[in-house]
Design an enzyme around this catalytic site. Sequence first.
Site, PDB file in Angstrom:
ATOM      1  N   GLU A  78       0.742  -1.181   0.087  1.00 62.19           N
ATOM      2  CA  GLU A  78       0.125  -0.044   0.025  1.00 62.19           C
ATOM      3  C   GLU A  78       0.900   1.330  -0.021  1.00 62.19           C
ATOM      4  O   GLU A  78       0.877   1.942   0.954  1.00 62.19           O
ATOM      5  CB  GLU A  78      -0.820  -0.258   1.343  1.00 62.19           C
ATOM      6  CG  GLU A  78      -1.717  -1.295   0.940  1.00 62.19           C
ATOM      7  CD  GLU A  78      -2.807  -1.250   2.515  1.00 62.19           C
ATOM      8  OE1 GLU A  78      -2.485  -0.410   3.244  1.00 62.19           O
ATOM      9  OE2 GLU A  78      -3.429  -2.348   2.786  1.00 62.19           O
TER      10      GLU A  78
ATOM     11  N   GLU B 269      -6.356 -10.704  -0.336  1.00 64.31           N
ATOM     12  CA  GLU B 269      -7.102 -10.257   1.132  1.00 64.31           C
ATOM     13  C   GLU B 269      -8.634 -10.290   0.900  1.00 64.31           C
ATOM     14  O   GLU B 269      -9.354  -9.359   1.503  1.00 64.31           O
ATOM     15  CB  GLU B 269      -6.648  -8.711   1.600  1.00 64.31           C
ATOM     16  CG  GLU B 269      -5.063  -8.639   1.654  1.00 64.31           C
ATOM     17  CD  GLU B 269      -4.636  -7.480   2.410  1.00 64.31           C
ATOM     18  OE1 GLU B 269      -5.562  -6.833   2.932  1.00 64.31           O
ATOM     19  OE2 GLU B 269      -3.437  -7.144   2.401  1.00 64.31           O
TER      20      GLU B 269
HETATM   21  O1  G3I Z   1      -3.699  -7.538  19.728  1.00 63.21           O
HETATM   22  C1  G3I Z   1      -4.050  -6.110  20.131  1.00 63.21           C
HETATM   23  C2  G3I Z   1      -4.742  -6.110  21.398  1.00 63.21           C
HETATM   24  O2  G3I Z   1      -3.890  -6.863  22.457  1.00 63.21           O
HETATM   25  C3  G3I Z   1      -5.092  -4.705  22.025  1.00 63.21           C
HETATM   26  O3  G3I Z   1      -5.810  -4.791  23.147  1.00 63.21           O
HETATM   27  C4  G3I Z   1      -6.051  -4.103  21.011  1.00 63.21           C
HETATM   28  C5  G3I Z   1      -6.501  -2.585  21.404  1.00 63.21           C
HETATM   29  O4  G3I Z   1      -6.500  -1.745  20.058  1.00 63.21           O
HETATM   30  O5  G3I Z   1      -5.338  -3.942  19.545  1.00 63.21           O
HETATM   31  C6  G3I Z   1      -4.972  -5.379  19.085  1.00 63.21           C
HETATM   32  O6  G3I Z   1      -4.286  -5.286  17.998  1.00 63.21           O
HETATM   33  C7  G3I Z   1      -4.917  -5.004  17.045  1.00 63.21           C
HETATM   34  C8  G3I Z   1      -4.520  -5.956  15.754  1.00 63.21           C
HETATM   35  O7  G3I Z   1      -5.432  -5.546  14.637  1.00 63.21           O
HETATM   36  C9  G3I Z   1      -5.153  -7.525  16.225  1.00 63.21           C
HETATM   37  O8  G3I Z   1      -6.793  -7.455  16.283  1.00 63.21           O
HETATM   38  C10 G3I Z   1      -4.713  -3.494  16.500  1.00 63.21           C
HETATM   39  O9  G3I Z   1      -5.245  -2.475  17.429  1.00 63.21           O
HETATM   40  C11 G3I Z   1      -5.424  -3.300  15.160  1.00 63.21           C
HETATM   41  O10 G3I Z   1      -4.926  -1.850  14.479  1.00 63.21           O
HETATM   42  C12 G3I Z   1      -4.977  -4.249  14.128  1.00 63.21           C
HETATM   43  O11 G3I Z   1      -5.801  -4.111  12.853  1.00 63.21           O
HETATM   44  C13 G3I Z   1      -5.264  -4.982  11.797  1.00 63.21           C
HETATM   45  C14 G3I Z   1      -4.960  -3.872  10.763  1.00 63.21           C
HETATM   46  O12 G3I Z   1      -4.639  -4.317   9.550  1.00 63.21           O
HETATM   47  C15 G3I Z   1      -3.864  -2.874  11.247  1.00 63.21           C
HETATM   48  O13 G3I Z   1      -2.410  -3.649  11.555  1.00 63.21           O
HETATM   49  C16 G3I Z   1      -6.233  -5.691  11.377  1.00 63.21           C
HETATM   50  O14 G3I Z   1      -6.514  -6.849  12.306  1.00 63.21           O
HETATM   51  C17 G3I Z   1      -5.805  -6.457  10.059  1.00 63.21           C
HETATM   52  O15 G3I Z   1      -6.968  -7.095   9.536  1.00 63.21           O
HETATM   53  C18 G3I Z   1      -5.524  -5.181   8.989  1.00 63.21           C
HETATM   54  O16 G3I Z   1      -5.174  -5.999   7.996  1.00 63.21           O
HETATM   55  C19 G3I Z   1      -4.825  -5.028   6.470  1.00 63.21           C
HETATM   56  C20 G3I Z   1      -3.561  -5.465   5.870  1.00 63.21           C
HETATM   57  O17 G3I Z   1      -2.389  -5.830   6.596  1.00 63.21           O
HETATM   58  C21 G3I Z   1      -3.301  -4.730   4.756  1.00 63.21           C
HETATM   59  N1  G3I Z   1      -4.447  -4.386   3.919  1.00 63.21           N
HETATM   60  C22 G3I Z   1      -5.576  -3.970   4.618  1.00 63.21           C
HETATM   61  C23 G3I Z   1      -5.937  -4.882   5.528  1.00 63.21           C
HETATM   62  C24 G3I Z   1      -7.271  -4.251   6.284  1.00 63.21           C
HETATM   63  O18 G3I Z   1      -7.210  -3.217   6.847  1.00 63.21           O
END
Ligand code: G3I
Length: 353
Positions: free
Chosen positions: A163, A269
């Site tokens: 991205e 994805e």
């Molecule tokens: O695991 C922690 C948890 O311990 C904590 O309490 C909580 C509080 O916010 O956060 C948790 O982590 C989260 C993580 O997902 C696991 O659930 C993060 O906040 C959250 O930002 C993270 O979001 C991920 C996001 O990317 C950012 O990294 C999504 O799960 C994931 O599906 C998403 O994936 C992206 C691809 O990498 C790139 N393309 C788009 C796609 C969707 O946005």
Amino acid sequence: MPKFYKFFLALLFTLIISWFTWQIPAAFAATESETSLRTLAEKRGILIGAAVDMKALKSDSKYGEVLAREFNAILPENAMKLILLHPERDRYNFTDTDILMDFAKTHQMQVHGHPLIWHYAVPQWLESGNFTREQFIEILHDYIKTVVTRYRGQIKVWYVVNESINRDGSLEDSIWLRKIGPEYIDLAYRWVHELDPEARLFYNEYSAEEVGQKADAVYQLLQGLIQRGVPIHGVGLQMHKDVDWSSAPQLIENMKKLAALGLDISITEMDIYIKEGFGNQQQALEKQAQIYEDTLQACLSIPQCVYFSIWGFSDRYTWAASWRGSQGAPLIFDEQYRPKPAYYAMQKVLRRE
Ligand code: G3I
């Protein structure tokens, strides 16, 4: 009735019940794995994958069971993000990625690395560190070296840059762009290739599936890399879409254009979000199934489309709830791991001659 006969009948009854108890589930299990997406995809010679939620894999045995049965490739949904892999300057955490590698090995699945470089999920020590350009280049190189070397030979495909382009076609703001300049992209691909010459190196992007401004910018970026001799082998189109999506012909046109650059293509994805107000539940599920069917069919129609991956697989665990505000049931199994119409649509496409 003599005691002996009573005992004999009881024993016979127990044996019959036990036979049914073992045989019936075994028979179903055999059927499920014979018709699984993985088995059907293997017959077609393609990889069918899913992004893995490590918390689910570690805590929910059914999750691992369905994952291993249905998919022959996996990539980590979050575990390989910089913020988790390298949370402090002098500390790496490979616990979850190592678990993922072991799982893949046990179940003979291919592993893809996602994402190596992204503008998001960057740890605080890097965001707020007052490093010079030279130090940034060194940090990026050290990071790539540490991760790629650790999994050399195990990770077959790397999504090296994720991205990097905005919807208007400009380069996405990132700490890498600000501190190193646009050449961070070339450097990253060259370094990964030097460290693991066998790995296939992909670029991954969202909202670049249909022809248009963003797809053009992605095309130009990839064309530029190729012209400069940067090692790039493929492009991933994410396919995060809403249930009212209907641009399969454009997707095919775009895939053909990218394939003509000599690149492999993957759907990386896919999930199809059910928006509130889209017909009734049945209509929404059928339309969702149609989009999965059209997209998989589009991939199979292009010889260079080698990999088809969903962003999770069960509505029990989907990023949509945390990012989009509602769950949106975007995947192919429901929250109880029951196959949805989208699952059967994919089976149908994989069976088609
Ligand atoms: O695991 C922690 C948890 O311990 C904590 O309490 C909580 C509080 O916010 O956060 C948790 O982590 C989260 C993580 O997902 C696991 O659930 C993060 O906040 C959250 O930002 C993270 O979001 C991920 C996001 O990317 C950012 O990294 C999504 O799960 C994931 O599906 C998403 O994936 C992206 C691809 O990498 C790139 N393309 C788009 C796609 C969707 O946005």
